[in-house]
Write an enzyme that holds these catalytic residues in place. Structure first.
Site, PDB file in Angstrom:
ATOM      1  N   SER A 200       0.831  -1.197   0.000  1.00 46.71           N
ATOM      2  CA  SER A 200       0.000   0.000   0.000  1.00 46.71           C
ATOM      3  C   SER A 200       0.866   1.247   0.000  1.00 46.71           C
ATOM      4  CB  SER A 200      -0.914   0.000   1.227  1.00 46.71           C
ATOM      5  OG  SER A 200      -1.705   1.162   1.274  1.00 46.71           O
ATOM      6  N   HIS A 202       0.095   4.491   1.144  1.00 49.61           N
ATOM      7  CA  HIS A 202       0.065   5.472   2.221  1.00 49.61           C
ATOM      8  C   HIS A 202       0.815   5.043   3.474  1.00 49.61           C
ATOM      9  CE1 HIS A 202      -3.142   4.053   5.150  1.00 49.61           C
ATOM     10  NE2 HIS A 202      -3.330   3.211   4.162  1.00 49.61           N
ATOM     11  N   CYS A 323      -8.399   0.803  11.412  1.00 46.53           N
ATOM     12  CA  CYS A 323      -9.609   0.244  10.807  1.00 46.53           C
ATOM     13  C   CYS A 323     -10.585  -0.288  11.860  1.00 46.53           C
ATOM     14  CB  CYS A 323      -9.245  -0.873   9.833  1.00 46.53           C
ATOM     15  SG  CYS A 323      -8.178  -0.336   8.483  1.00 46.53           S
TER      16      CYS A 323
END
Length: 376
Positions: A200, A202, A323
């Protein structure tokens, strides 16, 4: 002065990535699928960016497919990977300490008739190779294990799992969620023996909204996003060129300074542990090998209160995975920590932008918090 120590949730975009994104938005803004000059320029930038990310990961450019994020990469790897192998069997091996992108994908596979074995970690959060060996069956078609745990920093021996699969003659595909490992611990898909690897942007100082999935050459997955023929027909949709260009730039910078940056983060992590152990004898922390993630618990405080205490001093940490949005950590439960320790746990995430001032502010804040409890 702000002290940002939540880099496992997301990182600040580096200047090189921001400049690359702006250039893609204002100068090289054509559609890479268009055949005119602006389109060809965009396609050249797309190819260049893919090569930068692939070079940082250690794979061929054609083995890398851009996605919208690590979660999409995880979903695609598990759902399409398992479906591609179901004629050989419907057994999947994973663990109890995976990211929710994996956990929810496993639940979806179970709804489709697959059987999932979720392995328990050892006390450090690592999934032992021996546990995989004990769970492996003739009908096992997919093994998915996180390389670096996003809450504890535990590093699982994915390469050892790959050797096990080969030794046992297992046809199972091997996937690893390497979102927290990429440009933090040294690995390549080949060194891991992995068929599928999720990363990923970010987490490595690129913007949010961009990720990638390594797909081993010769392995064809059913597309997860349907439509046009972008990404060699593997993922439809016009490529997000600003994010892709930024991802490439961030990877080029990250790869060049990786050895120095990881050593620096590891030094800071060790310093935090040493200083806090001296000041707070009751401190508990999860020992882990990743240089940039540290899970600690301060007895007598709840995570939310401790986070607010630190935030008032402009020190930013997190409770667990961003999350989770407040839920109790399934990872810390799985490694066997008691409820009081889990409820007081915070996660410290370091990056190449972390400074000594950040470490000082964190340690002073936690030491002061502990003093408040003693003097109640």
């Amino acid at each position: 002065m702000q002290h940002y120590l939540d880099n496992s949730a997301t990182t600040r975009v580096c200047p090189e990535a921001a400049e690359a994104a702006l250039r893609a938005m204002t100068e090289i803004y054509g559609n890479p699928s268009s055949t005119h000059t602006l389109g060809r320029e965009a396609k050249k930038l797309l190819d260049q960016s893919r090569k930068q990310v692939a070079d940082a990961l250690g794979c061929k450019a054609q083995e890398l497919v851009f996605t919208s994020c690590g979660s999409e990469s995880d979903n695609w790897a598990l759902l399409s990977g398992a479906e591609s192998m179901k004629r050989r069997g419907k057994h999947v091996i994973s663990s109890a300490v995976e990211h929710d992108a994996i956990r929810k994908s496993l639940e979806e596979l179970e709804s489709r008739g697959f059987e999932v074995t979720r392995l328990r970690p050892d006390r450090s959060g690592v999934i032992p190779v021996e546990a995989v060996a004990a769970a492996l069956r003739e009908d096992t078609v997919l093994v998915s294990l996180m390389l670096v745990n996003n809450e504890t920093g535990a590093v699982t021996d994915v390469a050892g799992v790959s050797r096990l699969l080969r030794e046992q003659g297992s046809p199972a595909l091997l996937h690893t969620d390497a979102v927290q490992a990429f440009l933090k611990v040294p690995f390549t898909p080949k060194s891991l023996g992995a068929d599928l690897v999720s990363i990923s942007g970010h987490k490595v100082h690129a913007p949010k909204g961009i990720g990638a999935l390594y797909v081993r050459a010769g392995l064809r997955l059913k597309p997860f996003v349907l439509g046009g023929s972008q990404e060699d027909g593997r993922r439809a949709g016009t490529e997000a060129m600003p994010q892709i260009a930024a991802f490439g730039a961030a990877c080029a910078v990250g790869k060049a300074g990786m050895a120095e940056n990881t050593a620096r983060m590891a030094g800071f992590k060790a310093q935090i542990i040493e200083r806090l152990e001296a000041a707070i004898p009751e401190l508990r922390y999860v020992q882990s090998d990743a240089p940039h993630i540290l899970s600690i618990s301060l007895p007598g405080w709840r995570s939310e209160v401790l986070m607010n205490y630190l935030e008032a001093r402009e020190v930013y940490v997190s409770k667990s995975s961003a999350c989770k949005k407040g839920g109790r950590s399934h990872v810390l439960e799985a490694i066997g920590l008691d409820a009081k320790t889990i409820d007081g746990a915070i996660r410290i995430g370091l990056s190449r932008f972390t400074t000594q001032e950040d470490i000082d502010a964190l340690c002073e804040g936690l030491t002061n918090a502990h003093a408040c409890i003693r003097h109640r």
